[in-house]
Design a protein around this motif. Structure first.
Motif, mmCIF file in Angstrom:
data_model
loop_
_atom_site.group_PDB
_atom_site.id
_atom_site.type_symbol
_atom_site.label_atom_id
_atom_site.label_comp_id
_atom_site.label_asym_id
_atom_site.label_seq_id
_atom_site.Cartn_x
_atom_site.Cartn_y
_atom_site.Cartn_z
ATOM 1 N N PHE A 164 -39.855 -21.915 -27.650
ATOM 2 C CA PHE A 164 -39.441 -20.844 -26.740
ATOM 3 C C PHE A 164 -40.584 -20.507 -25.806
ATOM 4 C CE2 PHE A 164 -39.140 -16.437 -25.415
ATOM 5 C CZ PHE A 164 -37.827 -16.373 -24.953
ATOM 6 N N LEU A 165 -40.236 -20.290 -24.562
ATOM 7 C CA LEU A 165 -41.254 -19.936 -23.568
ATOM 8 C C LEU A 165 -40.673 -18.912 -22.603
ATOM 9 C CD1 LEU A 165 -43.995 -20.600 -22.086
ATOM 10 C CD2 LEU A 165 -42.698 -22.277 -20.772
ATOM 11 N N LYS A 166 -41.378 -17.816 -22.433
ATOM 12 C CA LYS A 166 -41.005 -16.852 -21.398
ATOM 13 C C LYS A 166 -42.113 -16.853 -20.361
ATOM 14 C CE LYS A 166 -40.317 -11.966 -20.414
ATOM 15 N NZ LYS A 166 -39.947 -10.642 -20.907
ATOM 16 N N VAL A 167 -41.724 -16.994 -19.110
ATOM 17 C CA VAL A 167 -42.698 -16.989 -18.018
ATOM 18 C C VAL A 167 -42.560 -15.678 -17.271
ATOM 19 C CG1 VAL A 167 -43.493 -18.160 -15.940
ATOM 20 C CG2 VAL A 167 -42.424 -19.482 -17.789
ATOM 21 N N SER A 168 -43.651 -14.915 -17.210
ATOM 22 C CA SER A 168 -43.628 -13.653 -16.463
ATOM 23 C C SER A 168 -44.945 -13.491 -15.736
ATOM 24 C CB SER A 168 -43.362 -12.476 -17.400
ATOM 25 O OG SER A 168 -44.371 -12.380 -18.372
ATOM 26 N N ARG A 169 -44.959 -12.632 -14.751
ATOM 27 C CA ARG A 169 -46.176 -12.440 -13.956
ATOM 28 C C ARG A 169 -47.097 -11.415 -14.587
ATOM 29 N NH1 ARG A 169 -45.364 -14.378 -8.626
ATOM 30 N NH2 ARG A 169 -43.233 -15.001 -8.248
ATOM 31 N N VAL A 170 -46.554 -10.471 -15.336
ATOM 32 C CA VAL A 170 -47.342 -9.404 -15.940
ATOM 33 C C VAL A 170 -47.458 -9.684 -17.433
ATOM 34 C CG1 VAL A 170 -47.496 -6.925 -16.379
ATOM 35 C CG2 VAL A 170 -46.511 -7.757 -14.224
ATOM 36 N N LYS A 171 -48.666 -9.660 -17.953
ATOM 37 C CA LYS A 171 -48.898 -9.901 -19.374
ATOM 38 C C LYS A 171 -49.421 -8.626 -20.022
ATOM 39 C CE LYS A 171 -48.045 -14.395 -19.092
ATOM 40 N NZ LYS A 171 -47.745 -14.556 -17.690
ATOM 41 N N PRO A 172 -49.047 -8.321 -21.269
ATOM 42 C CA PRO A 172 -48.162 -9.118 -22.117
ATOM 43 C C PRO A 172 -46.680 -8.835 -21.901
ATOM 44 C CG PRO A 172 -49.015 -7.271 -23.359
ATOM 45 C CD PRO A 172 -49.647 -7.192 -22.015
ATOM 46 N N LYS A 173 -46.353 -7.788 -21.168
ATOM 47 C CA LYS A 173 -44.933 -7.507 -20.971
ATOM 48 C C LYS A 173 -44.602 -7.629 -19.492
ATOM 49 C CE LYS A 173 -41.761 -3.881 -20.171
ATOM 50 N NZ LYS A 173 -41.732 -2.531 -19.638
ATOM 51 N N GLY A 174 -43.604 -8.382 -19.186
ATOM 52 C CA GLY A 174 -43.178 -8.477 -17.803
ATOM 53 C C GLY A 174 -41.779 -9.033 -17.752
ATOM 54 N N VAL A 175 -41.104 -8.777 -16.634
ATOM 55 C CA VAL A 175 -39.752 -9.312 -16.474
ATOM 56 C C VAL A 175 -39.857 -10.820 -16.265
ATOM 57 C CG1 VAL A 175 -37.693 -9.213 -15.030
ATOM 58 C CG2 VAL A 175 -38.987 -7.128 -15.510
ATOM 59 N N SER A 176 -38.857 -11.536 -16.733
ATOM 60 C CA SER A 176 -38.911 -12.998 -16.710
ATOM 61 C C SER A 176 -38.847 -13.572 -15.306
ATOM 62 C CB SER A 176 -37.737 -13.577 -17.495
ATOM 63 O OG SER A 176 -37.932 -13.437 -18.862
ATOM 64 N N VAL A 177 -39.745 -14.504 -15.023
ATOM 65 C CA VAL A 177 -39.506 -15.427 -13.918
ATOM 66 C C VAL A 177 -38.437 -16.408 -14.405
ATOM 67 C CG1 VAL A 177 -40.511 -17.274 -12.537
ATOM 68 C CG2 VAL A 177 -41.821 -15.183 -12.974
ATOM 69 N N LEU A 178 -38.650 -16.896 -15.586
ATOM 70 C CA LEU A 178 -37.633 -17.679 -16.284
ATOM 71 C C LEU A 178 -37.993 -17.750 -17.761
ATOM 72 C CD1 LEU A 178 -38.856 -20.811 -16.921
ATOM 73 C CD2 LEU A 178 -38.645 -20.923 -14.462
ATOM 74 N N SER A 179 -37.033 -18.105 -18.560
ATOM 75 C CA SER A 179 -37.298 -18.340 -19.980
ATOM 76 C C SER A 179 -36.576 -19.625 -20.394
ATOM 77 C CB SER A 179 -36.865 -17.148 -20.845
ATOM 78 O OG SER A 179 -35.546 -16.764 -20.556
ATOM 79 N N ILE A 180 -37.171 -20.288 -21.341
ATOM 80 C CA ILE A 180 -36.627 -21.572 -21.808
ATOM 81 C C ILE A 180 -36.689 -21.604 -23.330
ATOM 82 C CG2 ILE A 180 -36.729 -24.091 -21.587
ATOM 83 C CD1 ILE A 180 -38.714 -23.710 -19.268
ATOM 84 N N ALA A 181 -35.616 -22.055 -23.952
ATOM 85 C CA ALA A 181 -35.621 -22.287 -25.394
ATOM 86 C C ALA A 181 -35.101 -23.698 -25.641
ATOM 87 C CB ALA A 181 -34.754 -21.271 -26.116
#
Lengths: 264, 160
Positions: A164-181
Motif C-alpha cells: 500500500f502506498l499513499k502519496v501526499s504533499r504534506v507529511k505525515p498527514k495530507g490529502v492524497s495525490v493518489l493511493s495505490i494498493a
C-alpha cells in the motif's frame, strides 16, 4: 444546521428509517456531519444503529470480518490486521482515525477513501442488510445504495503479499495525490502469478488497474519486468482535479509511484 | 426542531442539557454550556481547533453530534488545569512562545495531552504525528513541537 437524529438498536430498523427521502446514515460523522456543516441541504435527517456487531472485528482461519462502524484507529491497532495498519493510518490525522469508519470509507469520494483502495485490492466482500456484494460492484453502485453496510470481509494476506502506498504533499498527514494498493502472488520462479492493483484518485472512486494487472502476469518484479505494467497503468483512468493536484499531474506521476510500489 | 436531553461529564462535572437534535458537540459546548475553549475553525474536520477528548480518545467536536455523547466523559482545554495551576502543556506553550493568535492552541494542547497520556516520553516524530490533524497558521509548528517535548520532559522529571 441541526438535523434530527434517530437511533435504532438494530440495523434492520435503521434501514427501514433510512428509506425516507433526505435521510443519511450516521457512522463516524466525518462525511455526513461534514456535509451538513457545509450546507448540504439534501441531508434532512440522520439515522444510526447501535448494534454491537457493527463494531466487531473477527480474525480467524485466514479471514477477517470488520464491522462497518469499526474505526481506522481500531484497525491500525488490531494485532491481527497488521498488514492493513498502514492503509488505516493513511486516513486523516489521529482524531479523524478515531472517528472515520470502514463503512463510511466505502462512500468517501476521491481524494478520500484510501482504505477502500486497500479493500478493493484485497477483493473484499461488502455485506449489507440486503446481502453480500463484491466490493467492485458495490463501489460501482454506491450512489444508489440505500442498504446499510454492516461489514466487510476478506482473505488475510501475508505482509509481503500486500502493498500500500499513499502519496501526499504534506507529511505525515495530507490529502492524497493518489493511493495505490496491490495484492501480488508470485510463482516459484519469481514471476507474478496473480495481481490485483487498486488505485485511488484516478477516478471519482477507487478503481482497478486491470490493464496493468494483465500485463504484469508472468513478469518478474524488476525494472524491466514491470515496464509494460507501468505503461498500461493509466488505461481506463479518469483522474480527479482538485486543489491538491490536477488530473494531468496525477496521470503523469501514477507510473512513477506504481513502479516504486512494485519494486519495494 | 425536537429537543433531546443530553447528559455527560465535562471536565469532571455532570452536565445535563436539552439540545436540538443534530446539534454538534462543538455548538453544544460553546453555545449551551459556555465552554468556549474548543474553537470552531473549519467545521470540516480539517483544522483540529475543535479537538476534545471523549472517553479517552481524541475527537473532533465539530463532527460529533452532542446526543451521541450521552454518558460520555469529555475533556476540553479549559478543564485540564488543576487547582489554579496550569497543566504542564499549558505552561510549556507559554514558556516556548508556542502561542501566537491562540486560535489553534486549545486543539493543539488537547491533541498533545492525548499523546502524553498514552506516550509520556514521545519522540519528535511521534509529536509531529500526534499534531498532524491540527493546523496552525502562525507559529510554523516548531515552537509547538518544542512545547510538547518540554512538557514531556517536565512530566518525566516529576515522575523521577
Amino acid at each position: 444546521m441541526a438535523l434530527a437524529l434517530r437511533t435504532f438498536a438494530t440495523v434492520k430498523d435503521a434501514n427501514t428509517a433510512l428509506r425516507s427521502t433526505g435521510t443519511r446514515y450516521l457512522g463516524g460523522g466525518t462525511l455526513v456531519v461534514r456535509a451538513a456543516n457545509e450546507g448540504d441541504v439534501s441531508v434532512s435527517g440522520l439515522v444510526r444503529s447501535t448494534d454491537p456487531a457493527l463494531s466487531a472485528i473477527e480474525v480467524a482461519g485466514g479471514k477477517a470480518r470488520i464491522g462497518a462502524s469499526v474505526t481506522m484507529a481500531a484497525i491500525a491497532g488490531h494485532p491481527g490486521l497488521g498488514a492493513l495498519a498502514k492503509a488505516a493510518r493513511a486516513v486523516g490525522g489521529p482524531a479523524i482515525r478515531n472517528m472515520a469508519t470502514v463503512g463510511g470509507n466505502l462512500f468517501a469520494p476521491a481524494p478520500y477513501g484510501d482504505f477502500a483502495v486497500a479493500l478493493l485490492a484485497l477483493d473484499a466482500t461488502v455485506s449489507t442488510d440486503d446481502g453480500e456484494l463484491p466490493i467492485e460492484i458495490f463501489l460501482a453502485n454506491r450512489n444508489d445504495s440505500r442498504a446499510i453496510v454492516t461489514s466487510v470481509s476478506f482473505t488475510l494476506q501475508k505482509a509481503e503479499g500486500f502493498r500500500f502506498l499513499k502519496v501526499s504533499r504534506v507529511k505525515p498527514k495530507g490529502v492524497s495525490v493518489l493511493s495505490i494498493a496491490a495484492v501480488l502472488e508470485r510463482a516459484g520462479d519469481g514471476t507474478v502469478s496473480s495481481a490485483r492493483i487498486a488505485l485511488g484518485c484516478m477516478a471519482d472512486r477507487s478503481m482497478r488497474a486491470k490493464a496493468a494487472e494483465k500485463v504484469l502476469l508472468g513478469r518478474t518484479l524488476d525494472r524491466h519486468g514491470i515496464a509494460a505494467a507501468l505503461a498500461a497503468a493509466g488505461q481506463g483512468t479518469s483522474p480527479i482535479t482538485d486543489p491538491i493536484a490536477s488530473a494531468w499531474y496525477r496521470a503523469e506521476v501514477l507510473p512513477v509511484h506504481l513502479g516504486r510500489l512494485l519494486l519495494s | 426542531m425536537a429537543k433531546v436531553p443530553v447528559q455527560f461529564t465535562l471536565n469532571g462535572s455532570e452536565k445535563a442539557e436539552f439540545v436540538d437534535s443534530g446539534t454538534t458537540l462543538l455548538n453544544a459546548l460553546r453555545d449551551k454550556i459556555g465552554d468556549t475553549s474548543p474553537k470552531g475553525g473549519c467545521h470540516q474536520g480539517t483544522c483540529g481547533a475543535c479537538s476534545v477528548i471523549i472517553n479517552g480518545e481524541l475527537r473532533l467536536s465539530c463532527l460529533t453530534l452532542a446526543e451521541t455523547c450521552n454518558g460520555a466523559a469529555i475533556t476540553t482545554t479549559s478543564g485540564i488545569a488543576e487547582g489554579g495551576v496550569l497543566h504542564p502543556l499549558q505552561r510549556a506553550f507559554l514558556d516556548t512562545f508556542a502561542t501566537q493568535c491562540g486560535f489553534c492552541t486549545p486543539g493543539m494542547i488537547i491533541a498533545a495531552k492525548v499523546l502524553l497520556d498514552h506516550t509520556p516520553n514521545p519522540s519528535r516524530d511521534e509529536v509531529i504525528e500526534a499534531l498532524s490533524g491540527n493546523i496552525c497558521r502562525c507559529t510554523g509548528y516548531e515552537p509547538i513541537i518544542q512545547a510538547v517535548l518540554l512538557a514531556a520532559r517536565a512530566n518525566s522529571q516529576n515522575a523521577a
